[in-house]
Design a protein around this motif. Structure first.
Motif, PDB file in Angstrom:
ATOM      1  N   ALA B 679     -38.041 -54.376   9.879  1.00 42.27           N
ATOM      2  CA  ALA B 679     -37.939 -52.920  10.003  1.00 42.27           C
ATOM      3  C   ALA B 679     -37.457 -52.597  11.410  1.00 42.27           C
ATOM      4  O   ALA B 679     -37.838 -53.254  12.374  1.00 42.27           O
ATOM      5  CB  ALA B 679     -39.294 -52.280   9.734  1.00 42.27           C
ATOM      6  N   GLY B 680     -36.602 -51.610  11.508  1.00 41.05           N
ATOM      7  CA  GLY B 680     -36.092 -51.204  12.805  1.00 41.05           C
ATOM      8  C   GLY B 680     -34.780 -51.887  13.181  1.00 41.05           C
ATOM      9  O   GLY B 680     -34.146 -51.504  14.162  1.00 41.05           O
ATOM     10  N   GLN B 681     -34.377 -52.890  12.391  1.00 41.59           N
ATOM     11  CA  GLN B 681     -33.125 -53.580  12.712  1.00 41.59           C
ATOM     12  C   GLN B 681     -31.934 -52.657  12.412  1.00 41.59           C
ATOM     13  O   GLN B 681     -31.923 -51.950  11.407  1.00 41.59           O
ATOM     14  CB  GLN B 681     -33.053 -54.862  11.880  1.00 41.59           C
ATOM     15  CG  GLN B 681     -31.933 -55.789  12.275  1.00 41.59           C
ATOM     16  CD  GLN B 681     -32.239 -57.229  11.871  1.00 41.59           C
ATOM     17  OE1 GLN B 681     -33.218 -57.829  12.301  1.00 41.59           O
ATOM     18  NE2 GLN B 681     -31.390 -57.782  11.020  1.00 41.59           N
ATOM     19  N   HIS B 682     -30.937 -52.702  13.270  1.00 44.35           N
ATOM     20  CA  HIS B 682     -29.782 -51.802  13.129  1.00 44.35           C
ATOM     21  C   HIS B 682     -28.776 -52.337  12.119  1.00 44.35           C
ATOM     22  O   HIS B 682     -28.385 -53.490  12.178  1.00 44.35           O
ATOM     23  CB  HIS B 682     -29.094 -51.603  14.483  1.00 44.35           C
ATOM     24  CG  HIS B 682     -29.796 -50.595  15.317  1.00 44.35           C
ATOM     25  ND1 HIS B 682     -29.517 -49.253  15.269  1.00 44.35           N
ATOM     26  CD2 HIS B 682     -30.818 -50.740  16.193  1.00 44.35           C
ATOM     27  CE1 HIS B 682     -30.327 -48.607  16.091  1.00 44.35           C
ATOM     28  NE2 HIS B 682     -31.141 -49.483  16.673  1.00 44.35           N
ATOM     29  N   ILE B 683     -28.346 -51.462  11.234  1.00 46.12           N
ATOM     30  CA  ILE B 683     -27.396 -51.818  10.181  1.00 46.12           C
ATOM     31  C   ILE B 683     -25.994 -51.368  10.590  1.00 46.12           C
ATOM     32  O   ILE B 683     -25.830 -50.263  11.111  1.00 46.12           O
ATOM     33  CB  ILE B 683     -27.810 -51.106   8.863  1.00 46.12           C
ATOM     34  CG1 ILE B 683     -29.170 -51.604   8.410  1.00 46.12           C
ATOM     35  CG2 ILE B 683     -26.767 -51.303   7.779  1.00 46.12           C
ATOM     36  CD1 ILE B 683     -29.252 -53.083   8.175  1.00 46.12           C
ATOM     37  N   GLY B 684     -25.024 -52.231  10.345  1.00 49.59           N
ATOM     38  CA  GLY B 684     -23.642 -51.898  10.694  1.00 49.59           C
ATOM     39  C   GLY B 684     -22.849 -51.372   9.505  1.00 49.59           C
ATOM     40  O   GLY B 684     -23.399 -50.832   8.546  1.00 49.59           O
ATOM     41  N   ASP B 685     -21.536 -51.578   9.586  1.00 44.42           N
ATOM     42  CA  ASP B 685     -20.592 -51.053   8.590  1.00 44.42           C
ATOM     43  C   ASP B 685     -20.536 -51.928   7.352  1.00 44.42           C
ATOM     44  O   ASP B 685     -19.490 -52.521   7.057  1.00 44.42           O
ATOM     45  CB  ASP B 685     -19.190 -51.059   9.206  1.00 44.42           C
ATOM     46  CG  ASP B 685     -18.900 -49.761   9.908  1.00 44.42           C
ATOM     47  OD1 ASP B 685     -19.772 -48.868   9.861  1.00 44.42           O
ATOM     48  OD2 ASP B 685     -17.815 -49.652  10.489  1.00 44.42           O
ATOM     49  N   LEU B 686     -21.599 -52.004   6.595  1.00 46.30           N
ATOM     50  CA  LEU B 686     -21.616 -52.904   5.431  1.00 46.30           C
ATOM     51  C   LEU B 686     -20.386 -52.654   4.556  1.00 46.30           C
ATOM     52  O   LEU B 686     -20.092 -51.518   4.199  1.00 46.30           O
ATOM     53  CB  LEU B 686     -22.854 -52.648   4.579  1.00 46.30           C
ATOM     54  CG  LEU B 686     -24.224 -52.748   5.243  1.00 46.30           C
ATOM     55  CD1 LEU B 686     -25.313 -52.496   4.215  1.00 46.30           C
ATOM     56  CD2 LEU B 686     -24.409 -54.107   5.889  1.00 46.30           C
ATOM     57  N   GLY B 687     -19.730 -53.719   4.209  1.00 48.16           N
ATOM     58  CA  GLY B 687     -18.657 -53.627   3.209  1.00 48.16           C
ATOM     59  C   GLY B 687     -17.355 -53.050   3.708  1.00 48.16           C
ATOM     60  O   GLY B 687     -16.320 -53.210   3.065  1.00 48.16           O
ATOM     61  N   ALA B 688     -17.374 -52.384   4.841  1.00 50.86           N
ATOM     62  CA  ALA B 688     -16.179 -51.642   5.252  1.00 50.86           C
ATOM     63  C   ALA B 688     -14.989 -52.562   5.474  1.00 50.86           C
ATOM     64  O   ALA B 688     -13.845 -52.174   5.229  1.00 50.86           O
ATOM     65  CB  ALA B 688     -16.490 -50.845   6.521  1.00 50.86           C
ATOM     66  N   HIS B 689     -15.243 -53.776   5.931  1.00 44.95           N
ATOM     67  CA  HIS B 689     -14.120 -54.657   6.272  1.00 44.95           C
ATOM     68  C   HIS B 689     -13.864 -55.727   5.223  1.00 44.95           C
ATOM     69  O   HIS B 689     -13.134 -56.670   5.446  1.00 44.95           O
ATOM     70  CB  HIS B 689     -14.374 -55.276   7.646  1.00 44.95           C
ATOM     71  CG  HIS B 689     -14.665 -54.236   8.683  1.00 44.95           C
ATOM     72  ND1 HIS B 689     -13.703 -53.354   9.124  1.00 44.95           N
ATOM     73  CD2 HIS B 689     -15.818 -53.881   9.304  1.00 44.95           C
ATOM     74  CE1 HIS B 689     -14.243 -52.520  10.004  1.00 44.95           C
ATOM     75  NE2 HIS B 689     -15.536 -52.811  10.125  1.00 44.95           N
ATOM     76  N   ASP B 690     -14.503 -55.582   4.078  1.00 44.97           N
ATOM     77  CA  ASP B 690     -14.349 -56.582   3.020  1.00 44.97           C
ATOM     78  C   ASP B 690     -13.372 -56.117   1.952  1.00 44.97           C
ATOM     79  O   ASP B 690     -13.255 -54.927   1.682  1.00 44.97           O
ATOM     80  CB  ASP B 690     -15.706 -56.840   2.337  1.00 44.97           C
ATOM     81  CG  ASP B 690     -16.740 -57.352   3.310  1.00 44.97           C
ATOM     82  OD1 ASP B 690     -16.424 -58.304   4.042  1.00 44.97           O
ATOM     83  OD2 ASP B 690     -17.844 -56.784   3.354  1.00 44.97           O
ATOM     84  N   PHE B 691     -12.719 -57.089   1.329  1.00 45.40           N
ATOM     85  CA  PHE B 691     -12.007 -56.871   0.077  1.00 45.40           C
ATOM     86  C   PHE B 691     -11.034 -55.693   0.112  1.00 45.40           C
ATOM     87  O   PHE B 691     -11.311 -54.623  -0.429  1.00 45.40           O
ATOM     88  CB  PHE B 691     -13.012 -56.673  -1.070  1.00 45.40           C
ATOM     89  CG  PHE B 691     -14.088 -57.714  -1.066  1.00 45.40           C
ATOM     90  CD1 PHE B 691     -13.766 -59.059  -1.005  1.00 45.40           C
ATOM     91  CD2 PHE B 691     -15.426 -57.367  -1.109  1.00 45.40           C
ATOM     92  CE1 PHE B 691     -14.761 -60.040  -0.994  1.00 45.40           C
ATOM     93  CE2 PHE B 691     -16.419 -58.324  -1.095  1.00 45.40           C
ATOM     94  CZ  PHE B 691     -16.083 -59.662  -1.038  1.00 45.40           C
ATOM     95  N   PRO B 692      -9.899 -55.890   0.740  1.00 41.41           N
ATOM     96  CA  PRO B 692      -8.891 -54.832   0.744  1.00 41.41           C
ATOM     97  C   PRO B 692      -8.459 -54.514  -0.678  1.00 41.41           C
ATOM     98  O   PRO B 692      -8.606 -55.328  -1.587  1.00 41.41           O
ATOM     99  CB  PRO B 692      -7.736 -55.456   1.534  1.00 41.41           C
ATOM    100  CG  PRO B 692      -7.952 -56.927   1.455  1.00 41.41           C
ATOM    101  CD  PRO B 692      -9.434 -57.122   1.378  1.00 41.41           C
ATOM    102  N   ASN B 693      -7.930 -53.335  -0.837  1.00 38.62           N
ATOM    103  CA  ASN B 693      -7.489 -52.926  -2.169  1.00 38.62           C
ATOM    104  C   ASN B 693      -6.367 -53.795  -2.691  1.00 38.62           C
ATOM    105  O   ASN B 693      -5.528 -54.264  -1.947  1.00 38.62           O
ATOM    106  CB  ASN B 693      -6.979 -51.483  -2.127  1.00 38.62           C
ATOM    107  CG  ASN B 693      -8.140 -50.523  -2.093  1.00 38.62           C
ATOM    108  OD1 ASN B 693      -9.126 -50.723  -2.799  1.00 38.62           O
ATOM    109  ND2 ASN B 693      -8.039 -49.517  -1.252  1.00 38.62           N
ATOM    110  N   ILE B 694      -6.344 -53.952  -3.991  1.00 43.20           N
ATOM    111  CA  ILE B 694      -5.304 -54.735  -4.634  1.00 43.20           C
ATOM    112  C   ILE B 694      -3.902 -54.162  -4.375  1.00 43.20           C
ATOM    113  O   ILE B 694      -2.971 -54.928  -4.181  1.00 43.20           O
ATOM    114  CB  ILE B 694      -5.613 -54.849  -6.137  1.00 43.20           C
ATOM    115  CG1 ILE B 694      -6.728 -55.858  -6.330  1.00 43.20           C
ATOM    116  CG2 ILE B 694      -4.402 -55.265  -6.940  1.00 43.20           C
ATOM    117  CD1 ILE B 694      -6.351 -57.275  -6.004  1.00 43.20           C
ATOM    118  N   PRO B 695      -3.698 -52.859  -4.342  1.00 44.56           N
ATOM    119  CA  PRO B 695      -2.334 -52.375  -4.106  1.00 44.56           C
ATOM    120  C   PRO B 695      -1.720 -52.973  -2.844  1.00 44.56           C
ATOM    121  O   PRO B 695      -0.582 -53.447  -2.877  1.00 44.56           O
ATOM    122  CB  PRO B 695      -2.524 -50.860  -3.966  1.00 44.56           C
ATOM    123  CG  PRO B 695      -3.713 -50.569  -4.789  1.00 44.56           C
ATOM    124  CD  PRO B 695      -4.614 -51.755  -4.663  1.00 44.56           C
TER     125      PRO B 695
END
Lengths: 710, 710
Positions: B679-695
């Protein structure tokens, strides 16, 4: 030295006590437990709660009563109480003057937790397979149109699937539904089409029944309000008793009134924006947030017919004061199965204060408010202030379910004496210790099913058993937008069902249906999914299995022989998947999305197993193992037939028959550990007649609706 | 209810106080601490003492002075004193009249006292996680071309994934591989390209190493035969001992010979149809059925270079009589882990009679048959009948794995003495009770790995430990047809890896790889699958989760509060999925197809749970439950990071970091019951830099190969 003292400045309020956190002690030590001083004020109780930790209260000062899972004992300084994880506990300070102080100490022990969780949760559950009989209901459709795919994906399919599951588990599941004929929308649709209200109802009920049949949705009872001998008498009986017992209130109340159309506006006749969420809304209920309105609080209200803002007029009408039942409802909800979404909705409604619900409207449509001496202000009916009013359909609804129970009692006891009076009749079905009620409905009906109807039952007869479980669904969308028949953005259920075998449709609705969030139907994903999973998954596996049995075992089931580790592992997987499927069908954890994935994984696993086992075929010394392998693969097909039967009854029935069974798949066929198909039984054309190819289906041009831009 | 009260009858005297023991509570619970009420009489002091446990006194009644290591402080009700282990402490009751009462609580915390580093071992039993060290091998690629996607989908990815899994389980997994330079195909490809054999080998090894790197396939050892100081000496040592011990035979034998090309034909130089299955084949091994040929039995044999049917000539050569080891191999196979496919192959081979395998060929390429007095028929090397012969690459292969073990021993014991001789060196790695060997290879290598190499080890040194497990794969196909670089029907691994993030490629190869049957790669299914499961599945769930934590909890992990039934059920599901994933990674039940589906289901379940839990957000009284729900959803992300790490190391590493951990995901991080994110641990940008769009990926035109009609 490391020392802390009791310090009110460090108190925080939680669970209705003042807590001073002691452990973990920052910078000093992180022991394998947490601890806090806790002070409970005179006369107060801790909040009822349960959590994953084991916990101990060491009583230090004061006097009180400890209650764990309903059992109470006095405590005093020096008392020590241990609570197992997940047991509800409440500590009450029984003194009027003195604080009660204790040390709370908690720790997480997964061993303890595992032991308890299994004994506590899984032996009690699943509630609905522990009883003999379950009445399953889906909210009655309004006969102002046929059912579209969005409707089908909701309560109608789910309740059908669940009832079939109950039957497989050996429980007498009865699926009861009907049509909501007295809803104002029906009369209005009739006017639009040049029909009387009853004509419109008959017309659309016929369509709805055809669509349900086409979808394989099979009901034990479909009640038409005006055709049932039980319905109206029960509505009136309920009204009269409530009125007589003072459970209803009669008073003047304001209502929107359209000066142009010259009518009081409610339900279909008024529209605007929801006072709670701001979305577009018609009278009384918001489809988006489930909140109710009294028509007067609709924002930017307009008459649906002439689009004019209404005036306000007052008339004398009847109300059901729901707030009287808040505590009883809270207690009922605690023991009822429902999703977090519904539970939180109920808690918010109760916390905000429950409204008085108007149960009569000035209208010709529906059941007239009955004339009783008590509600007459003159001496004959025409002088009653309610003589031009009908009962609100959601008031009818409570009695409707009692009527269902009465009719089902007739069905269930065809050999019975049949001589019951109304009350005996529904009670003998509804209130038996061996019976439960499980209700399926869309989230927008939540207020009525979870609050108003239970309150009406409590008011009417507090010994009536309330529903055991509610299963709600969200909205299904089409190509990212709301289904709307009026905008042409819809797929009629019967069109889709004409274009593809109903088991494919049912499978996909299960796979993609809106359970916990809105979900989306697109034709492309429908086709891709059934092609990938059924046409290229289920079907070729079964065809190959049949060929194997034909070639190697002259078309009959081999007896098992020797077992390898892989064999045992595969059998365990079948047991495991059966348990997972059961979980997906039970109301507590109901998820047809999950169920469809268990079936897919069962087939994938069996196919893989079959490919691997094939290699024993040509080894003379391994024919014992070969037999076991093929018998196990056939067993997987049998398990598939049983687990899939609620969702894909045609496919499952064919598969069962093709596995050589003379009798159709019967009630009670579900087994926790699957039984062998008898050796020597003849296997037919497994899979050959299932799941036609998508190209053939594509050629069919039934799905003509194009998406409407959002 | 579990309750105890203060009871003088239960007092015992110790440390000069009256003690009532509370915990452990016999028959009720064994918490991770002990506890007792303690009463110190007026004017008395506790006995001076010290012990190994951490201890806390919670003062309940009375007044006194606490002295720890000579430092004193007054204490009163509500005071809490923590004593570190081994510190002297005395509590004195400063009242003349009143008892001093306290709760004593003690626990043993090894972190707090000795530096006693008892290494925790994982408790679960699967064979390879019960040992300390595993050598993981993948069949060495032939450097006559770069690796295409079909190659990657086979042993290279699987062994990498398995090694990473071992590390997560706290086992020292070492992934060893190398290049098969002495294979005849290398020299022939060199000729085609105008390179010498060694030049060709260097060229393609460089390409292969780049491709492996691009795929994130990380080896602890990549052995080049001519660069290893251990390899050739071990080949020669093995040959010499086998020759000396009479385990090899020398005799005249016929061989195909091309009169036009003037050479003896084997391996790459001869083609025709397999004598066992009839499929197209080159010399010695059939890719389709795994059967071996002696080149003479090839049906419709032709010289690969000039397409002429060969003549037969006889020469004196060396054979390894495999049939002598049939019984020992049968016994070995019984205890080894392998698929039914491989097991049945071995049994068929043994039942049909194992051949004498020629282990020398007339050739310049590879390691020359060594000159020994025993194999000389004249007195110097040039008169040996084997002077123009080299050792068969599959003979080399046995010594290759001993060389791996020697090299890995160097790597594993960087601080060791390094003074071992060859045999000591590989044995100390290979034959330790704490070590196992697990080998990954394509099914077409089965004869060699499961029969010939173990027999060579048995012949060489019967005390050598044989491999514990073989994991075989089938062929991957491209658009329904065999991969073939020469026909241009192929996708080079590096092209695919340049077009899409490697974790997407690894995920799809896991999802679709050829485990128990041939499977198929198509570009469309690759794109559809990663789009459906990763871009529209994993990614949005994580992004939404991060937003939730940011908005509601200021971006930090909340502490758990109250639990609902859904919470408990979800935690159980996380445990269950962890067990399923472990099963999918273990050699006995190895299946990356299964593993990928467990990950998909984990994300689907967590997403659904998150949607459902959202509804507590706005209810004041349910913030305790809200915290638990979000903490659990974050826990699911943590579980995903761990379970996915072997297959998607980049994604998992990012996710782990974004969950706020400072240290990277470490060896031994796998847990049977997942631990909370603090508890209290800081969370970052989960998922934001993963899996670019297929297009974005589609725009890249790297996948240029068009399917060749079958």
């Amino acid at each position: 030295m490391h020392v802390q003292h009791l310090d009110p400045e460090k108190f925080v309020q939680a669970y209705n006590v003042d807590l001073q956190s002691l452990y973990p002690w920052e910078g000093v030590v992180e022991p394998p437990f947490g601890a806090a001083w806790a002070i409970l004020s005179a006369g107060e109780s801790t909040k009822v709660h349960q959590h994953q930790e084991g916990e101990t209260f060491f009583i230090v000062r004061g006097a009180g009563t400890m209650t764990v899972d309903g059992e109470s004992t006095p405590v005093r300084p020096g008392s020590v109480i241990f609570q197992r994880p997940f047991h509800q506990h409440v500590l009450t300070n029984t003194s009027d003057t003195e604080d009660l102080m204790f040390l709370a100490l908690w720790w997480e022990d997964k061993k303890l937790w595992a032991r308890d969780a299994t004994t506590q949760k899984t032996t009690a559950a699943p509630s609905t397979t522990a009883v003999q009989r379950v009445m399953v209901t889906a909210a009655p459709p309004t006969p102002n149109g046929d059912l579209h795919v969005g409707h089908l994906s909701g309560p109608y399919l789910a309740a059908d699937v669940y009832t079939r599951y109950l039957r497989l588990r050996g429980v007498e599941g009865y699926y009861a539904c009907g049509s909501d004929d007295h809803c104002m929308y029906v009369e209005r649709m009739g006017e639009k089409l040049g029909m009387s209200g009853p004509e419109a109802a008959d017309h659309f009920v016929a369509e709805i029944e055809q669509t349900l049949k086409a979808a394989g949705i099979s009901m034990h009872l479909f009640l038409r309000p005006d055709a049932s001998p039980r319905f109206e008498p029960l509505v009136l009986a309920m009204f009269n008793r409530l009125w007589h017992d003072g459970k209803l209130e009669s008073r003047d109340g304001p209502s929107p009134y359209c000066e142009i159309c010259q009518r009081y506006l409610f339900e279909a006749d008024i529209c605007g924006h929801c006072p709670h969420c701001g979305d577009g809304v018609t009278g009384n209920t918001c489809e988006t947030c489930g909140g109710v309105n009294d028509c007067l609080d609709i924002v930017d209200a307009r008459c649906s017919a002439c689009d004019t803002p209404p005036a306000t007029r007052t008339f004398r009408r009847l109300f059901f004061p729901l707030s009287r039942y808040a505590d009883a409802l809270t207690k009922f909800h605690r023991g009822a199965t429902m999703s977090a979404r519904l539970r939180s909705f109920c808690e918010r409604q109760i916390a905000a204060g429950l409204p008085d619900v108007a149960i009569s409207h000035i209208s010709d449509w529906g059941i007239r408010v009955p004339f009783t001496m008590e509600n007459a202000e003159g001496s004959d009916e025409s002088e009653s202030p309610f003589s031009n009013q009908t009962l609100y359909v959601w008031f009818e609804m409570a009695a409707r379910y009692l009527a269902y129970a009465g009719h089902l009692n007739d069905i269930a006891n065809t050999e019975g004496d049949g001589a019951h009076d109304e009350e005996e009749s529904y009670r003998s079905f509804w209130s038996s210790d061996e019976a439960r009620i499980v209700q399926f409905f869309g989230f927008d009906n939540s207020f009525y099913y979870a609050l108003m109807l239970p309150a009406l039952y409590l008011a009417f007869d507090e010994t009536l058993r309330l529903p055991a479980a509610f299963v709600v669904n969200e909205f299904y969308r089409l190509d990212g937008d709301k289904f709307s028949t009026s905008r042409g953005h819809s797929i009629p259920g019967r069109e889709l069902l004409a274009a593809a075998p109903r088991d494919m449709v049912r499978f996909y609705l299960a796979y993609s249906g809106p359970e916990r969030e809105q979900s989306n139907f697109t034709r492309a994903e429908f086709e891709d999914t059934v092609e990938r999973e059924l046409v290229r998954g289920f079907k070729p596996w079964l065809i190959e299995l049949a060929q194997k049995v034909a070639t190697e075992f002259a078309g009959v089931v081999p007896a098992t022989g020797d077992w390898t580790d892989e064999h045992l592992h595969f059998y365990r997987q079948l047991e495991m998947m059966t348990a997972e499927a059961a979980e997906a069908y039970e109301p507590e954890t109901f998820s047809l999305q999950r169920l469809s994935r268990v079936l897919i994984e069962l087939v994938r696993t069996a196919r893989r197993f079959g490919k691997s086992e094939m290699h024993w075929r040509d080894i003379e010394e391994r024919q014992q193992e070969r037999r076991t392998g093929v018998a196990l693969e056939l067993l997987a097909a049998r398990v598939l037939a049983v687990l899939a039967a609620p969702v894909m009854p045609d496919f499952a029935g064919r598969l069962w028959r093709d596995l050589g069974y003379q009798e159709p798949l019967s009630d009670g066929a579900w087994e926790l550990s699957p039984s062998w198909i008898p050796a020597g039984q003849h296997i037919g054309d497994l899979g050959a007649h299932d799941f036609p190819n998508i190209p053939a289906f594509n050629a069919n041009k039934c799905l003509t609706q194009e998406p409407v831009p959002a």
